[in-house]
Design a protein around this motif. Sequence first.
Motif, PDB file in Angstrom:
ATOM      1  N   THR A  12       0.853  -1.187   0.000  1.00 42.14           N
ATOM      2  CA  THR A  12       0.000   0.000   0.000  1.00 42.14           C
ATOM      3  C   THR A  12       0.890   1.238   0.000  1.00 42.14           C
ATOM      4  O   THR A  12       1.805   1.345   0.826  1.00 42.14           O
ATOM      5  CB  THR A  12      -0.917   0.031   1.235  1.00 42.14           C
ATOM      6  N   VAL A  13       0.622   2.146  -0.921  1.00 42.42           N
ATOM      7  CA  VAL A  13       1.365   3.411  -0.978  1.00 42.42           C
ATOM      8  C   VAL A  13       0.377   4.558  -1.071  1.00 42.42           C
ATOM      9  O   VAL A  13      -0.764   4.382  -1.515  1.00 42.42           O
ATOM     10  CB  VAL A  13       2.355   3.462  -2.159  1.00 42.42           C
ATOM     11  N   SER A  14       0.812   5.719  -0.680  1.00 45.93           N
ATOM     12  CA  SER A  14      -0.017   6.918  -0.798  1.00 45.93           C
ATOM     13  C   SER A  14       0.100   7.492  -2.197  1.00 45.93           C
ATOM     14  O   SER A  14       1.161   7.396  -2.836  1.00 45.93           O
ATOM     15  CB  SER A  14       0.418   7.964   0.228  1.00 45.93           C
ATOM     16  N   GLU A  15      -0.975   8.057  -2.655  1.00 45.08           N
ATOM     17  CA  GLU A  15      -0.963   8.679  -3.977  1.00 45.08           C
ATOM     18  C   GLU A  15       0.118   9.764  -4.006  1.00 45.08           C
ATOM     19  O   GLU A  15       0.233  10.572  -3.075  1.00 45.08           O
ATOM     20  CB  GLU A  15      -2.326   9.285  -4.310  1.00 45.08           C
ATOM     21  N   GLY A  16       0.908   9.765  -5.062  1.00 50.52           N
ATOM     22  CA  GLY A  16       1.996  10.725  -5.194  1.00 50.52           C
ATOM     23  C   GLY A  16       3.326  10.211  -4.676  1.00 50.52           C
ATOM     24  O   GLY A  16       4.381  10.788  -4.977  1.00 50.52           O
ATOM     25  N   ALA A  17       3.295   9.143  -3.889  1.00 52.76           N
ATOM     26  CA  ALA A  17       4.537   8.569  -3.368  1.00 52.76           C
ATOM     27  C   ALA A  17       5.202   7.712  -4.439  1.00 52.76           C
ATOM     28  O   ALA A  17       4.590   7.335  -5.434  1.00 52.76           O
ATOM     29  CB  ALA A  17       4.244   7.738  -2.123  1.00 52.76           C
ATOM     30  N   SER A  18       6.474   7.405  -4.207  1.00 51.51           N
ATOM     31  CA  SER A  18       7.197   6.548  -5.152  1.00 51.51           C
ATOM     32  C   SER A  18       6.887   5.082  -4.850  1.00 51.51           C
ATOM     33  O   SER A  18       6.431   4.722  -3.761  1.00 51.51           O
ATOM     34  CB  SER A  18       8.703   6.802  -5.038  1.00 51.51           C
TER      35      SER A  18
END
Lengths: 115, 118
Positions: A12-18
């Motif tokens: 899971t990653v945040s939008e805008g993260a790499s």
Amino acid sequence: AQSVTQPDIHITVSEGASLELRCNYSYGATPYLFWYVQSPGQGLQLLLKYFSGDTLVQGIKGFEAEFKRSQSSFNLRKPSVHWSDAAEYFCAVVSLYNQGGKLIFGQGTELSVKP
Amino acid sequence: GAGVSQSPSNKVTEKGKDVELRCDPISGHTALYWYRQSLGQGLEFLIYFQGNSAPDKSGLPSDRFSAERTGGSVSTLTIQRTQQEDSAVYLCASSFGQGTPYSNQPQHFGDGTRLSIL
């Protein structure tokens, strides 16, 4: 025997993260490597491929992957993730022990994107 | 159409029945592949066609599974006497395979047939 390992089942990653999705393969020579993406209810779409030459390959949708022979890896990267990137990602290698180039897939990594 | 077409998109059938799954590859693609995607086993190769012949059938799980390709185009995967463990998504792919010992031509996938055995 050839095999492909994707160590991360779910990320899971945040939008805008790499983003970096890991892929390791086992094979004695330079393999043909692919990354595919699968959205729910759909087939697999080719993101990028590596056959030889430049070890950093560019693909569609802003993805890139780097082949590292010393680490037997072919990790997929994206500098800034978009919500539409949420999907399942498969790393694959062409089997060189049978005619026809069948693909051997990793188990897949499911990507979730937080707003 | 421009892509690989599979039909039906969904199939529900009773255990013991026979089913036929169809794949229409991209025009001009000589190589055709069937894969199976299931929760426990991931993506598995079933069979490869070059033209109408099948040089590699090594992935077919049992003699209940068979496939044919006619006219170098459409392929049909048949499962006889279906079992619950046959429930999966069956994916077809095609490529410009040239019949070399291995091919670096990317495979293009259809959306699959989701098969459910009751």
